[in-house]
Write a protein that holds these residues in place. Structure first.
Motif, PDB file in Angstrom:
ATOM      1  N   PHE A 157      87.255  40.225  64.114  1.00 36.50           N
ATOM      2  CA  PHE A 157      87.970  40.043  62.853  1.00 36.50           C
ATOM      3  C   PHE A 157      86.920  39.597  61.820  1.00 36.50           C
ATOM      4  O   PHE A 157      86.754  38.416  61.552  1.00 36.50           O
ATOM      5  CB  PHE A 157      89.069  39.005  63.042  1.00 36.50           C
ATOM      6  CG  PHE A 157      89.786  38.630  61.764  1.00 36.50           C
ATOM      7  CD1 PHE A 157      89.929  39.540  60.712  1.00 36.50           C
ATOM      8  CD2 PHE A 157      90.331  37.363  61.623  1.00 36.50           C
ATOM      9  CE1 PHE A 157      90.591  39.186  59.552  1.00 36.50           C
ATOM     10  CE2 PHE A 157      90.999  36.998  60.465  1.00 36.50           C
ATOM     11  CZ  PHE A 157      91.122  37.910  59.430  1.00 36.50           C
ATOM     12  N   ALA A 158      86.180  40.583  61.365  1.00 33.30           N
ATOM     13  CA  ALA A 158      85.032  40.284  60.502  1.00 33.30           C
ATOM     14  C   ALA A 158      84.848  41.426  59.527  1.00 33.30           C
ATOM     15  O   ALA A 158      85.340  42.529  59.730  1.00 33.30           O
ATOM     16  CB  ALA A 158      83.771  40.103  61.335  1.00 33.30           C
ATOM     17  N   SER A 159      84.141  41.141  58.433  1.00 33.79           N
ATOM     18  CA  SER A 159      83.837  42.209  57.488  1.00 33.79           C
ATOM     19  C   SER A 159      82.433  42.023  56.935  1.00 33.79           C
ATOM     20  O   SER A 159      81.913  40.908  56.895  1.00 33.79           O
ATOM     21  CB  SER A 159      84.845  42.225  56.332  1.00 33.79           C
ATOM     22  OG  SER A 159      84.707  41.069  55.538  1.00 33.79           O
ATOM     23  N   VAL A 160      81.840  43.144  56.568  1.00 33.51           N
ATOM     24  CA  VAL A 160      80.518  43.158  55.947  1.00 33.51           C
ATOM     25  C   VAL A 160      80.651  44.033  54.705  1.00 33.51           C
ATOM     26  O   VAL A 160      81.077  45.176  54.806  1.00 33.51           O
ATOM     27  CB  VAL A 160      79.463  43.778  56.888  1.00 33.51           C
ATOM     28  CG1 VAL A 160      78.077  43.691  56.258  1.00 33.51           C
ATOM     29  CG2 VAL A 160      79.496  43.127  58.260  1.00 33.51           C
ATOM     30  N   VAL A 161      80.313  43.501  53.562  1.00 34.44           N
ATOM     31  CA  VAL A 161      80.462  44.272  52.327  1.00 34.44           C
ATOM     32  C   VAL A 161      79.194  44.152  51.493  1.00 34.44           C
ATOM     33  O   VAL A 161      78.696  43.047  51.238  1.00 34.44           O
ATOM     34  CB  VAL A 161      81.675  43.768  51.503  1.00 34.44           C
ATOM     35  CG1 VAL A 161      81.841  44.602  50.233  1.00 34.44           C
ATOM     36  CG2 VAL A 161      82.950  43.809  52.322  1.00 34.44           C
ATOM     37  N   ASN A 183      78.100  40.369  51.639  1.00 37.86           N
ATOM     38  CA  ASN A 183      79.120  39.356  51.877  1.00 37.86           C
ATOM     39  C   ASN A 183      79.616  39.502  53.309  1.00 37.86           C
ATOM     40  O   ASN A 183      79.973  40.598  53.742  1.00 37.86           O
ATOM     41  CB  ASN A 183      80.280  39.555  50.886  1.00 37.86           C
ATOM     42  CG  ASN A 183      81.343  38.494  51.033  1.00 37.86           C
ATOM     43  OD1 ASN A 183      82.184  38.579  51.910  1.00 37.86           O
ATOM     44  ND2 ASN A 183      81.314  37.496  50.171  1.00 37.86           N
ATOM     45  N   ARG A 190      82.267  38.058  56.294  1.00 35.13           N
ATOM     46  CA  ARG A 190      83.404  37.210  56.626  1.00 35.13           C
ATOM     47  C   ARG A 190      83.673  37.336  58.120  1.00 35.13           C
ATOM     48  O   ARG A 190      83.589  38.434  58.681  1.00 35.13           O
ATOM     49  CB  ARG A 190      84.641  37.595  55.809  1.00 35.13           C
ATOM     50  CG  ARG A 190      84.360  37.493  54.319  1.00 35.13           C
ATOM     51  CD  ARG A 190      85.607  37.425  53.491  1.00 35.13           C
ATOM     52  NE  ARG A 190      86.326  36.166  53.711  1.00 35.13           N
ATOM     53  CZ  ARG A 190      87.304  35.739  52.913  1.00 35.13           C
ATOM     54  NH1 ARG A 190      87.685  36.458  51.871  1.00 35.13           N
ATOM     55  NH2 ARG A 190      87.918  34.606  53.158  1.00 35.13           N
ATOM     56  N   GLY A 191      83.942  36.216  58.743  1.00 28.07           N
ATOM     57  CA  GLY A 191      84.175  36.245  60.183  1.00 28.07           C
ATOM     58  C   GLY A 191      84.740  34.930  60.665  1.00 28.07           C
ATOM     59  O   GLY A 191      84.990  34.011  59.878  1.00 28.07           O
ATOM     60  N   GLU A 192      84.946  34.871  61.977  1.00 25.93           N
ATOM     61  CA  GLU A 192      85.608  33.722  62.583  1.00 25.93           C
ATOM     62  C   GLU A 192      84.590  32.763  63.166  1.00 25.93           C
ATOM     63  O   GLU A 192      83.897  33.083  64.138  1.00 25.93           O
ATOM     64  CB  GLU A 192      86.548  34.195  63.695  1.00 25.93           C
ATOM     65  CG  GLU A 192      87.796  34.853  63.196  1.00 25.93           C
ATOM     66  CD  GLU A 192      88.713  33.883  62.484  1.00 25.93           C
ATOM     67  OE1 GLU A 192      89.507  33.204  63.141  1.00 25.93           O
ATOM     68  OE2 GLU A 192      88.621  33.790  61.240  1.00 25.93           O
ATOM     69  N   LEU A 215      79.551  30.059  52.167  1.00 27.82           N
ATOM     70  CA  LEU A 215      80.385  30.189  50.968  1.00 27.82           C
ATOM     71  C   LEU A 215      81.773  29.600  51.186  1.00 27.82           C
ATOM     72  O   LEU A 215      82.420  29.148  50.239  1.00 27.82           O
ATOM     73  CB  LEU A 215      80.541  31.656  50.558  1.00 27.82           C
ATOM     74  CG  LEU A 215      79.290  32.450  50.202  1.00 27.82           C
ATOM     75  CD1 LEU A 215      79.670  33.867  49.783  1.00 27.82           C
ATOM     76  CD2 LEU A 215      78.513  31.771  49.084  1.00 27.82           C
ATOM     77  N   GLY A 216      82.232  29.663  52.412  1.00 24.07           N
ATOM     78  CA  GLY A 216      83.559  29.167  52.747  1.00 24.07           C
ATOM     79  C   GLY A 216      83.646  29.097  54.263  1.00 24.07           C
ATOM     80  O   GLY A 216      82.726  29.533  54.962  1.00 24.07           O
ATOM     81  N   PRO A 217      84.752  28.557  54.773  1.00 23.00           N
ATOM     82  CA  PRO A 217      84.848  28.371  56.221  1.00 23.00           C
ATOM     83  C   PRO A 217      84.825  29.685  56.998  1.00 23.00           C
ATOM     84  O   PRO A 217      84.575  29.665  58.202  1.00 23.00           O
ATOM     85  CB  PRO A 217      86.175  27.638  56.390  1.00 23.00           C
ATOM     86  CG  PRO A 217      86.927  27.852  55.132  1.00 23.00           C
ATOM     87  CD  PRO A 217      85.912  28.022  54.054  1.00 23.00           C
ATOM     88  N   ASP A 218      85.059  30.805  56.317  1.00 26.88           N
ATOM     89  CA  ASP A 218      84.958  32.085  57.014  1.00 26.88           C
ATOM     90  C   ASP A 218      84.171  33.097  56.175  1.00 26.88           C
ATOM     91  O   ASP A 218      84.371  34.293  56.283  1.00 26.88           O
ATOM     92  CB  ASP A 218      86.351  32.639  57.347  1.00 26.88           C
ATOM     93  CG  ASP A 218      87.189  32.856  56.088  1.00 26.88           C
ATOM     94  OD1 ASP A 218      86.688  32.579  54.986  1.00 26.88           O
ATOM     95  OD2 ASP A 218      88.344  33.300  56.219  1.00 26.88           O
ATOM     96  N   GLU A 219      83.303  32.575  55.328  1.00 25.53           N
ATOM     97  CA  GLU A 219      82.614  33.473  54.404  1.00 25.53           C
ATOM     98  C   GLU A 219      81.176  33.025  54.166  1.00 25.53           C
ATOM     99  O   GLU A 219      80.919  31.844  53.946  1.00 25.53           O
ATOM    100  CB  GLU A 219      83.376  33.506  53.061  1.00 25.53           C
ATOM    101  CG  GLU A 219      82.819  34.512  52.085  1.00 25.53           C
ATOM    102  CD  GLU A 219      83.729  34.718  50.880  1.00 25.53           C
ATOM    103  OE1 GLU A 219      84.703  33.963  50.728  1.00 25.53           O
ATOM    104  OE2 GLU A 219      83.444  35.645  50.095  1.00 25.53           O
TER     105      GLU A 219
END
Lengths: 195, 1002, 93
Positions: free
Chosen positions: A105-109, A36, A38-40, A76-80
């Motif tokens: 400002f991001a994540s990796v899971v 997953n 998430r980021g900008e 998946l979404g505007p930041d995902e």
């Protein structure tokens, strides 16, 4: 994970049953790597970092995908986003992406254990999904290159049209329900499980 | 009588070569393929099919479609029983069995018909008036009597063996009804390439054209239908659904269709699915639902043999039935003259057409006259005669001021075709929220201005000619496709010639020549036995609103929803109130248009598939090892693992003792888990939880309480810090999705400036809790690369390493008060790690335990379970958890602590309870009182929230929420139970084992 | 079954969404500065509008984003859909 580790996919225990006349043919692509992200979207560095690691453009258009080889990025979404890649890549990709995205400002899971990929083919693949999914699955509305999150009855899922069917990403804990539901709904068409 | 004695020698669309045998009321008959039960019975000369609801009057078939109010049958028996099936819509199949409803002991001799003699004693509202007193008589006498006297069909009691499907569908144009307008609309829309669904409730498409004698482009109408259907079949994006009733028009152009898949097949040939519910989202809707003919209202207008004129034509032309030998037609408009002509052509002696209008000069009346049919103009039928079948009518003149007069003449007949004009079927239009408009000119309600993306065409729009139906349908179909972004033109209208008609004369009821209160009953709503006198009575008693009158008289309340009677009823009420029909208004049309069987609505949402059964990665192991399961939210969790010969009590006692004395393990994978990353993650947790997070060390865990803004406990769990800006939160099993949505809501809507990223990892991680004094030895063997020593791995710490070769996060944490570790691994590898823990623990007799033991262990320590010990009205302080609240800084819910009600010191507070008899386990939910002998209402002091047998304590233990409980230590309260026992218990602190916490500090 | 236009995913069936109640209930910056009555107004009281009503919805089965909807509580007509922090086209939030 090492070769010695004995893995069980969410659909462990379901019997293969190849039938030539089936209108719905199910195949699991077990043990894929799922990350997953998430980021900008507004930060050019985000897309650049992803491209640098994966060689893939980030699909910024809602409900679209980008693919290369055995890697697919799903909006998946505007930041995902979701990255699905070949088995046993999760740890390497996670580390590489984390490194490339450091400071953002991001994540990796890693969520590889939490979901599985199922493919539905056959002349009635669309019909069986339509029984429980409110999306318009007609090729005019939902074609190759698109993806959508929705539900099948009460099972959340991520759908992607294939040239000859649909790919479905299902959460592990719902996979049993998903399988039973599809098996029952496909009864009138004939149902087959292949490897 | 010989088989099908009343079948015409030729004509019709039935298949004479395929006879079909069936049984009605125990007697065997023969019909033909293509018949309905109604047409087949009529072809056998059977007109008496039912008894009416209230008076048990003989009733026959009056209509030929969904509007039929009388001919309700009990179809089949046992599991396949269908109550109140309309004979006019049941397709005949081999060995069909049907019987009359509402008739006892038989339809021919109905003992309840005596009700008819007492009709004046059971007027409108008789339920409300007659059976009010005494109250006790309701259950003992009245209800029994009413049920027997008034019930319709009998619902099946057996399990329904049928399968029902539901499917979602999307289309550009949904066309409802496949008569001339609907077929034309489907053709025009379909040719554009648009996705079209055409649904019709009948087996055969064509609607009125199937009984029509008109031509289209010089061909018989039915041939045009065949050609249209053949063309539609070639259009790949057109779906044609016969036997499919569009029964609901809901919000945002969402419509529901019940498609009957096998009700037309013999029972033995039925397999697969019985019905399919189509849930359709349509860009545009074309309503072509046609019109229902209205009855005329006069004395005994409900006798068998009195039929709607259009239905007479349908049975004559489409089903080739000879409905009688001597027919009278009574009509206020031209259309029924066609029925007179159809009967005449079929060889039936048409005695006369009675018409209230003077000297009708329309093309059809002229044709009837030319055919030698007598027309009695300026006259009405005032009364029908007969017993179980009409035998004649009384005709009187109608003066210009609307009164009957002159000498009465009697005509003998065995068939009376009636027509009071046509009511457009505006049900779906009205359901879509278009407000019906009254037309004086057409004497009917017309569909109102569309509110949704729909249009009405043909007869349902008040356009009753074939030419208008075809032209309107073609235009509407093409326009609908255009509005759905398809380029297309309007096809040319086929050549059609409609007879020139003269206006109808509105005639809502025939004036009765008898004195008020005398004369025979004139029915408006046949199914509910509502007559003119009932509506007038309602008006006299002050019912002015049509909606109230409807409920008082039961007008329109039957399974037919008043399709035939409503307009006449409104007109009679309007007259009684001396107001116009539009002033009186119409009742609300609601779904369903016709009844829908429960199975269709349920579809697949039943049994095992009713709700998701969520399973952990270790579910297979639990099953293999005999676990009994408990439902926790949608999850199946092991409840306990009985060994051979053990009951639940024995198994739980064993599991509890193992956890405190040796080692035990539990599958804790269902706990919700949220990965939290970002530079504001700690600040975010500060706002979400009641305690402080910024100073939590990396690699350390902390318990948190989550509140709603009202200050009440919402969820709880342990969160670990993996890195400066990286946490993993656990939530309760049942609260996982709720909490995730809650967290995202704050971030997305209230605090978008916070840099926090959330990802649900609930399904990714499998969690294995290893509990007990021997747990350290076991996990040390499973995770050789982690130092489990007390100093290296303290309580509430996290270590990363491997478990059985699998990357693992291990947290030293305890929900039991014992030394314990939770091993988290990728769920795909869970089974391998679980097996390794079992193997490593074998020498300590490691014991798997379930949720029941988990509950007992935590209760022994006084740990709460959110949703069991809390119920949305419990604050942290109420639970004695003030220690979890930080002293400075805001968080969700904090401000509510100082609200006067929340700040009270005497709120219900969580305490322990020890029963006076240690062997008695209080039931959870038991209410507590000070004095069990006090009079009712006895003030409640609180309730038991958790209660168990504790093998470790050797006695029962309980937790309870008690008013001002913290100050009442040592006080004895009493729980009066439903079985008469009173259990006494003493308030104590809710910690029953190891109050100083020594067990986990090892 | 309403058809709700998610600002990101477009028109989708109502079954994919959950309603979160009235929109534009802003959490007070300094809760301690509020009287009990003002705080209660924020926590408990809603307008229960007959007519156009601003609501928060979340695309639960879709992109999981929260957004605002102006929905008429009488006709169920959806007049506007807009993202958090935005105002509806042609009107005040």
């Amino acid at each position: 994970m090492s070769e010695a580790v004995r893995l069980q996919s969410p659909l462990v225990g379901f019997q293969l049953d190849a039938r030539a006349d089936a209108g719905v043919i199910l195949r699991e692509r077990a043990f894929c790597s799922h990350l997953n992200l998430r980021g900008e979207q507004s930060d050019p560095a985000f897309a650049a970092a992803i491209k640098q690691v994966l060689g893939l453009e980030v699909p910024f258009t809602p409900n679209t995908t980008t693919s290369a080889g055995d890697q697919t990025l799903y909006w998946l979404g505007p930041d995902e986003w979701l990255l699905v890649a070949a088995p046993e890549q999760a740890a390497t990709l996670e580390a590489a992406l984390r490194k490339a995205l450091a400071g953002q400002f991001a994540s990796v899971v890693d969520i590889s254990g939490g979901q599985t990929v199922v493919e539905l083919r056959g002349g009635n693949a669309r019909d069986v999904l339509a029984k429980g999914c409110p999306l318009d699955l007609h090729p005019r509305a939902f074609g190759v290159g698109q993806c959508a999150q929705s539900h099948l009855a009460k099972c959340p899922l991520l759908l992607r049209p294939l040239a000859d069917g649909f790919e479905v990403v299902v959460r592990r804990s719902f996979s049993d329900y998903f399988f039973s539901w599809i098996e029952d709904a496909a009864q009138e068409y004939g149902f087959s499980v292949v490897s | 009588m010989s088989a099908q004695a009343k079948r015409l020698d030729r004509g019709g669309r039935i298949d004479r070569a395929t006879p079909v045998n069936f049984t009605f009321n125990g007697k065997t008959y023969q019909g033909c393929a293509g018949d309905t039960v109604a047409s087949a019975l009529l072809a056998n000369g059977v007109h008496l099919l039912a008894r009416s609801w209230k008076y048990h009057r003989p009733r026959g078939v009056i209509a030929a479609g969904a509007e039929e109010p009388n001919a309700l049958l009990q179809l089949e028996t046992g599991a396949y029983a269908v109550p109140n099936a309309r004979a006019t819509q049941i397709e005949l199949y081999e060995d069909l069995k049907a019987s009359s409803v509402n008739a006892w002991p038989s339809v021919e001799f109905d003992a309840m018909a005596i009700n008819g003699w007492f009709a004046r004693m059971i007027p409108a509202g008789f339920y409300y008036k007659t059976f009010m007193w005494p109250k006790s008589f309701w259950t003992k006498h009245y209800e029994h009597y009413i049920r027997k006297a008034a019930g319709f069909g009998v619902a099946p009691v057996d399990h329904d063996p049928n399968r029902y499907e539901k499917t979602n569908a999307h289309c550009d144009v949904l066309v409802v009804g496949a008569g001339p307008a609907g077929l034309a609309a489907a053709l025009a829309a379909g040719r554009s390439g648009a996705r079209v669904i055409l649904a019709d409730e009948q087996a055969e498409m064509g609607g009125s054209l199937l009984a029509s004698t008109q031509t289209i482009d010089g061909q018989p109408a039915a041939e045009w239908v065949s050609a249209a259907l053949a063309e539609l079949a070639t259009l790949p994006e057109v779906r044609v659904l016969p036997r499919a009733t569009v029964y609901g028009y809901l919000d945002h152009n969402f419509l529901t269709i019940a498609e009957r898949l096998n009700d037309h097949l013999p029972l033995r040939a039925r397999s697969a699915n019985r019905e399919r519910l189509w849930r359709v989202r349509a860009k545009r809707v074309v309503l072509a639902t046609g019109a229902h003919e209205r009855p005329l209202v006069f004395g005994n207008n409900d006798l068998p043999g009195v039929m709607l004129a259009g239905a007479v034509s349908t049975y004559t032309n489409r089903y080739a039935v000879r409905l009688g030998d001597k027919a009278v037609v009574f009509t206020n408009n031209d259309s029924a003259y066609q029925s007179a002509l159809d009967l005449h052509a079929a060889g039936v002696n048409v005695v006369a057409v009675v018409d209230p209008r003077s000297n009708p000069q329309g093309e059809l009346p002229l044709a009837a006259r030319a055919a030698g049919i007598r027309i009695i103009d300026a006259s009405v039928v005032t009364e029908a005669r007969g017993g179980k079948r009409i035998s004649g009518v009384q005709v009187m003149g109608l003066t210009a001021n609307g009164e009957v007069g002159g000498s009465a003449q009697a005509l003998d007949c065995d068939l009376l075709a009636i027509s009071g004009g046509w009511s457009p079927v505006i049900h779906l239009s009205s359901q879509s929220c278009a407000k019906a408009i009254w037309s004086d000119e057409k004497a009917c309600f017309l569909p109102g201005k569309p509110v949704q993306a729909e249009v009405s065409v043909g007869a349902c729009a008040g356009e009753f000619t074939l030419n208008a139906a075809l032209a309107g349908g073609l235009a509407a179909g093409a326009q609908a496709a255009q509005l759905a972004d398809f380029e297309t033109g309007v096809p040319a209208t086929p050549e059609v010639r409609d007879p020139l008609e003269q206006p109808m004369l509105a005639l809502w009821r025939v004036p009765s020549p008898a004195k008020p209160g005398r004369g025979s009953k004139a029915f408006i709503d046949f199914q509910n036995d509502v007559g003119v006198s009932d509506i007038r009575l309602a008006a006299r008693e002050g019912y002015q609103s049509i909606e109230h009158t409807k409920r008082y008289t039961a007008l329109g309340f039957g399974t037919d929803q008043g399709k035939l009677g409503n307009i006449n009823g409104m007109a009679v009420l309007a007259e009684a109130l001396a107001q116009t029909l539009p002033e009186t208004g119409t009742t609300t049309f609601r779904p369903n248009y016709t009844p829908v069987t429960f199975g269709t609505i349920a579809g697949r949402d039943l049994g095992e598939l009713f709700d998701p059964i969520r399973k952990t990665a270790l579910h297979g192991w639990h099953v293999e090892h005999g676990a009994k399961f408990e439902d926790v939210g949608q999850w199946k969790r092991p409840w306990y693992y009985p060994r051979p010969g053990e009951d639940m009590h024995a198994a739980v006692n064993r599991e509890c003792l193992a956890a405190r004395n040796g080692v035990a393990l539990m599958d804790a994978s269902t706990l919700g888990k949220v990965d939290i990353q970002g530079e504001d993650a700690a600040e975010f947790l500060n706002l979400i939880y009641t305690n402080a997070w910024k100073k939590l060390g990396i690699g350390m865990a902390r318990y948190g309480l989550m509140l709603k803004e009202d200050g009440m406990i919402f969820d709880d769990g342990v969160t670990v810090r993996l890195a400066e800006n990286h946490f993993v939160m656990t939530t309760t099993t049942g609260g996982a999705a709720r909490v995730m949505t809650w967290l995202e809501r704050w971030l997305q809507t209230e605090w978008p400036h916070m840099k926090v990223r959330l990802t649900s990892v609930t399904d990714h991680w499998a969690t294995i809790a290893v509990v007990g004094p021997k747990s350290r030895e076991v996990v040390s063997r499973v995770c050789p690369d982690i130092d489990f020593s007390k100093e290296a791995f303290p309580f509430m710490a996290l270590r990363e390493g491997t478990a059985a070769g699998v990357a693992a996060r291990v947290v030293r944490i305890s929900f039991s008060g014992e030394l314990s570790y939770e091993i988290n691994v990728n769920a795909n590898a869970a089974r391998q790690v679980w097996d390794a823990v079992m193997a490593a623990g074998a020498e300590f007799d490691i014991t798997p335990y379930g949720t029941e033991t988990m509950h007992v262990l935590r209760a022994e320590k006084g740990f709460i379970i959110v949703g069991q010990d809390t119920d949305g009205s419990v604050t942290p302080q109420d639970c004695g958890m003030g220690w979890a609240i930080k002293k400075t800084g805001d968080f969700i819910g904090r401000r509510s602590f100082s609200r006067p009600d929340t700040a009270r010191s005497d709120r219900k507070q969580l305490v322990g309870l020890l029963t006076s008899d240690p062997n008695v386990v209080l039931p959870e939910g038991a209410q507590l009182v000070k004095n069990p002998n006090a009079p009712i209402p006895n003030p409640m002091e609180g309730h038991v929230s958790s209660s168990y047998w504790s093998a470790n304590c050797g006695r029962s233990i309980a937790m309870a929420l008690v008013k001002d409980g913290f100050k009442r230590m040592g006080e004895t309260l009493h729980a009066p139970l439903g079985d008469g026992r009173v259990v006494s218990a003493t308030i104590c602190k809710p910690v029953f084992i190891d109050p100083e916490g020594a067990h986990q500090n090892v | 079954m309403l058809l709700i236009t998610c600002p990101w995913c477009g028109p989708r069936a109502e079954s994919e969404f959950s309603c979160g109640g009235e929109a534009h209930i802003v959490r007070p910056k300094d809760p301690d500065a509020l009287s009990d009555a003002e705080w209660a107004d924020y926590v408990f009281y809603r307008t229960n509008t007959k007519g156009d009503h601003a609501e928060q919805w979340v695309h639960t089965y879709g992109c999981r984003r929260w957004f605002n909807v102006i929905r008429n509580t009488v006709t169920y007509e959806i007049k506007a859909v807009y993202k958090p922090g935005e105002t509806p086209a042609g009107g005040e939030a």
